[in-house]
Design a protein around this motif. Structure first.
Motif, PDB file in Angstrom:
ATOM      1  N   ARG A 195      36.889 -57.738  -4.900  1.00  0.00           N
ATOM      2  CA  ARG A 195      36.532 -58.862  -4.026  1.00  0.00           C
ATOM      3  C   ARG A 195      37.667 -59.111  -3.045  1.00  0.00           C
ATOM      4  NH1 ARG A 195      33.793 -63.512  -7.766  1.00  0.00           N
ATOM      5  NH2 ARG A 195      31.947 -62.333  -8.393  1.00  0.00           N
ATOM      6  N   LEU A 196      37.297 -59.439  -1.821  1.00  0.00           N
ATOM      7  CA  LEU A 196      38.287 -59.670  -0.771  1.00  0.00           C
ATOM      8  C   LEU A 196      38.070 -61.025  -0.115  1.00  0.00           C
ATOM      9  CD1 LEU A 196      38.026 -56.211   1.028  1.00  0.00           C
ATOM     10  CD2 LEU A 196      39.844 -56.937  -0.511  1.00  0.00           C
ATOM     11  N   ILE A 197      39.163 -61.643   0.314  1.00  0.00           N
ATOM     12  CA  ILE A 197      39.087 -62.866   1.103  1.00  0.00           C
ATOM     13  C   ILE A 197      39.487 -62.513   2.538  1.00  0.00           C
ATOM     14  CG2 ILE A 197      39.446 -64.430  -0.849  1.00  0.00           C
ATOM     15  CD1 ILE A 197      42.400 -64.647  -0.007  1.00  0.00           C
ATOM     16  N   THR A 198      39.248 -63.418   3.452  1.00  0.00           N
ATOM     17  CA  THR A 198      39.459 -63.148   4.874  1.00  0.00           C
ATOM     18  C   THR A 198      40.823 -62.530   5.204  1.00  0.00           C
ATOM     19  OG1 THR A 198      37.887 -64.869   5.471  1.00  0.00           O
ATOM     20  CG2 THR A 198      39.431 -64.187   7.171  1.00  0.00           C
ATOM     21  N   PRO A 199      41.950 -63.077   4.724  1.00  0.00           N
ATOM     22  CA  PRO A 199      43.238 -62.448   5.076  1.00  0.00           C
ATOM     23  C   PRO A 199      43.339 -61.002   4.580  1.00  0.00           C
ATOM     24  CG  PRO A 199      43.594 -64.624   4.111  1.00  0.00           C
ATOM     25  CD  PRO A 199      42.149 -64.301   3.957  1.00  0.00           C
ATOM     26  N   GLU A 200      42.775 -60.722   3.421  1.00  0.00           N
ATOM     27  CA  GLU A 200      42.818 -59.353   2.883  1.00  0.00           C
ATOM     28  C   GLU A 200      41.935 -58.416   3.707  1.00  0.00           C
ATOM     29  OE1 GLU A 200      43.596 -60.693  -1.765  1.00  0.00           O
ATOM     30  OE2 GLU A 200      41.529 -60.403  -1.063  1.00  0.00           O
ATOM     31  N   ILE A 201      40.778 -58.911   4.130  1.00  0.00           N
ATOM     32  CA  ILE A 201      39.890 -58.103   4.974  1.00  0.00           C
ATOM     33  C   ILE A 201      40.593 -57.783   6.287  1.00  0.00           C
ATOM     34  CG2 ILE A 201      37.714 -58.105   6.264  1.00  0.00           C
ATOM     35  CD1 ILE A 201      36.593 -59.957   4.006  1.00  0.00           C
ATOM     36  N   ALA A 202      41.199 -58.805   6.885  1.00  0.00           N
ATOM     37  CA  ALA A 202      41.911 -58.609   8.151  1.00  0.00           C
ATOM     38  C   ALA A 202      43.025 -57.577   7.997  1.00  0.00           C
ATOM     39  CB  ALA A 202      42.476 -59.945   8.637  1.00  0.00           C
ATOM     40  N   ASP A 203      43.802 -57.673   6.921  1.00  0.00           N
ATOM     41  CA  ASP A 203      44.880 -56.710   6.679  1.00  0.00           C
ATOM     42  C   ASP A 203      44.329 -55.306   6.464  1.00  0.00           C
ATOM     43  OD1 ASP A 203      46.846 -58.628   6.908  1.00  0.00           O
ATOM     44  OD2 ASP A 203      47.116 -58.881   4.746  1.00  0.00           O
ATOM     45  N   VAL A 248      42.705 -55.983  11.749  1.00  0.00           N
ATOM     46  CA  VAL A 248      42.168 -56.921  12.739  1.00  0.00           C
ATOM     47  C   VAL A 248      42.715 -58.308  12.416  1.00  0.00           C
ATOM     48  CG1 VAL A 248      40.055 -55.582  13.158  1.00  0.00           C
ATOM     49  CG2 VAL A 248      40.054 -57.377  11.411  1.00  0.00           C
ATOM     50  N   SER A 249      42.483 -59.246  13.310  1.00  0.00           N
ATOM     51  CA  SER A 249      42.941 -60.611  13.045  1.00  0.00           C
ATOM     52  C   SER A 249      41.944 -61.331  12.140  1.00  0.00           C
ATOM     53  CB  SER A 249      43.082 -61.380  14.359  1.00  0.00           C
ATOM     54  OG  SER A 249      41.798 -61.623  14.922  1.00  0.00           O
ATOM     55  N   GLN A 250      42.424 -62.392  11.501  1.00  0.00           N
ATOM     56  CA  GLN A 250      41.519 -63.222  10.703  1.00  0.00           C
ATOM     57  C   GLN A 250      40.451 -63.842  11.606  1.00  0.00           C
ATOM     58  OE1 GLN A 250      43.225 -65.916   7.761  1.00  0.00           O
ATOM     59  NE2 GLN A 250      45.119 -64.699   7.774  1.00  0.00           N
ATOM     60  N   HIS A 251      40.822 -64.134  12.835  1.00  0.00           N
ATOM     61  CA  HIS A 251      39.873 -64.685  13.792  1.00  0.00           C
ATOM     62  C   HIS A 251      38.717 -63.706  14.018  1.00  0.00           C
ATOM     63  CE1 HIS A 251      38.283 -65.845  17.766  1.00  0.00           C
ATOM     64  NE2 HIS A 251      38.601 -67.064  17.382  1.00  0.00           N
ATOM     65  N   THR A 252      39.016 -62.421  14.139  1.00  0.00           N
ATOM     66  CA  THR A 252      37.965 -61.412  14.312  1.00  0.00           C
ATOM     67  C   THR A 252      37.015 -61.420  13.121  1.00  0.00           C
ATOM     68  OG1 THR A 252      39.332 -60.007  15.710  1.00  0.00           O
ATOM     69  CG2 THR A 252      37.518 -58.921  14.542  1.00  0.00           C
ATOM     70  N   VAL A 253      37.576 -61.523  11.928  1.00  0.00           N
ATOM     71  CA  VAL A 253      36.736 -61.527  10.722  1.00  0.00           C
ATOM     72  C   VAL A 253      35.837 -62.755  10.710  1.00  0.00           C
ATOM     73  CG1 VAL A 253      36.704 -61.583   8.193  1.00  0.00           C
ATOM     74  CG2 VAL A 253      38.388 -60.165   9.382  1.00  0.00           C
ATOM     75  N   THR A 254      36.403 -63.937  10.942  1.00  0.00           N
ATOM     76  CA  THR A 254      35.625 -65.166  10.798  1.00  0.00           C
ATOM     77  C   THR A 254      34.735 -65.469  11.995  1.00  0.00           C
ATOM     78  OG1 THR A 254      37.450 -66.520  11.628  1.00  0.00           O
ATOM     79  CG2 THR A 254      37.281 -66.245   9.238  1.00  0.00           C
ATOM     80  N   LYS A 255      35.198 -65.179  13.195  1.00  0.00           N
ATOM     81  CA  LYS A 255      34.452 -65.583  14.395  1.00  0.00           C
ATOM     82  C   LYS A 255      33.597 -64.473  14.995  1.00  0.00           C
ATOM     83  CE  LYS A 255      36.123 -69.702  14.334  1.00  0.00           C
ATOM     84  NZ  LYS A 255      35.321 -70.794  13.847  1.00  0.00           N
ATOM     85  N   ALA A 290      34.010 -56.113  -1.870  1.00  0.00           N
ATOM     86  CA  ALA A 290      34.738 -55.147  -1.044  1.00  0.00           C
ATOM     87  C   ALA A 290      33.842 -54.007  -0.573  1.00  0.00           C
ATOM     88  CB  ALA A 290      35.934 -54.598  -1.823  1.00  0.00           C
ATOM     89  N   LYS A 291      32.941 -53.551  -1.423  1.00  0.00           N
ATOM     90  CA  LYS A 291      32.042 -52.452  -1.028  1.00  0.00           C
ATOM     91  C   LYS A 291      31.062 -52.905   0.045  1.00  0.00           C
ATOM     92  CE  LYS A 291      32.249 -50.105  -5.453  1.00  0.00           C
ATOM     93  NZ  LYS A 291      32.815 -48.845  -5.419  1.00  0.00           N
ATOM     94  N   ASP A 292      30.606 -54.156  -0.027  1.00  0.00           N
ATOM     95  CA  ASP A 292      29.703 -54.684   1.000  1.00  0.00           C
ATOM     96  C   ASP A 292      30.424 -54.809   2.345  1.00  0.00           C
ATOM     97  OD1 ASP A 292      27.696 -54.852  -0.904  1.00  0.00           O
ATOM     98  OD2 ASP A 292      27.905 -57.016  -1.191  1.00  0.00           O
ATOM     99  N   VAL A 293      31.677 -55.242   2.300  1.00  0.00           N
ATOM    100  CA  VAL A 293      32.466 -55.355   3.525  1.00  0.00           C
ATOM    101  C   VAL A 293      32.686 -53.964   4.119  1.00  0.00           C
ATOM    102  CG1 VAL A 293      34.714 -56.000   4.501  1.00  0.00           C
ATOM    103  CG2 VAL A 293      33.579 -57.509   2.849  1.00  0.00           C
ATOM    104  N   GLU A 294      33.037 -53.007   3.272  1.00  0.00           N
ATOM    105  CA  GLU A 294      33.253 -51.637   3.734  1.00  0.00           C
ATOM    106  C   GLU A 294      31.995 -51.083   4.403  1.00  0.00           C
ATOM    107  OE1 GLU A 294      34.432 -47.212   2.001  1.00  0.00           O
ATOM    108  OE2 GLU A 294      34.246 -48.898   0.625  1.00  0.00           O
ATOM    109  N   LYS A 295      30.838 -51.328   3.803  1.00  0.00           N
ATOM    110  CA  LYS A 295      29.570 -50.858   4.384  1.00  0.00           C
ATOM    111  C   LYS A 295      29.320 -51.522   5.734  1.00  0.00           C
ATOM    112  CE  LYS A 295      24.584 -50.412   3.467  1.00  0.00           C
ATOM    113  NZ  LYS A 295      24.306 -50.338   4.861  1.00  0.00           N
TER     114      LYS A 295
END
Length: 132
Positions: free
Chosen positions: A6-14, A18-25, A48-53
């Motif tokens: 499982r990932l949260i926004t800062p981890e996805i951005a890292d 990309v920026s956290q703004h890109t992930v959320t907005k 994490a697998k859903d985000v990757e897809k």
């Protein structure tokens, strides 16, 4: 190290550079963004697998195999499916974000496939070609 399930926004951005703004907005506003599967602190958690897809299907651009010695115009490159328009190529050329043409004849800019492929490889979101 084992990748988290499982990932949260800062981890996805890292993870996707990309920026956290890109992930959320941007990404999270897309209709096919995965649903949260939990919460950690103040952040929603995503599988994490859903985000990757999602990133694979909606963010990354597939590598296009261009003939290295063939000359391409901006419309030719767009038609080859590189994921950007001829207008974007012309605008990026003006702004210094696209290489100068390898050949200009009768006012028509042309790039070798190898030049275009190198420019694309340097752009964010492109998968690397499997060809050398």
């Amino acid at each position: 190290m084992v990748a988290p399930a499982r990932l949260i926004t800062p981890e996805i951005a890292d993870q996707y550079d990309v920026s956290q703004h890109t992930v959320t907005k941007s990404w999270a506003q897309h209709s096919e963004w995965p649903q949260p599967v939990g919460k950690r602190g103040r952040f929603k958690e995503y599988d994490a697998k859903d985000v990757e897809k999602f990133v694979r299907d909606h963010v990354q651009r597939a590598a296009v195999d261009l003939e290295p010695t063939r000359l391409y115009t901006a419309p030719d490159l767009e038609a080859a499916g590189i994921g950007i328009t001829a207008g974007t190529i012309r605008a990026d050329l003006t702004r210094g974000r696209w290489p100068e043409p390898d050949r200009t004849e009768h006012g028509v800019n042309q790039w070798l496939g190898s030049t275009a492929a190198q420019a694309l490889a340097g752009r964010r979101g492109y998968r690397r070609s499997t060809q050398p």
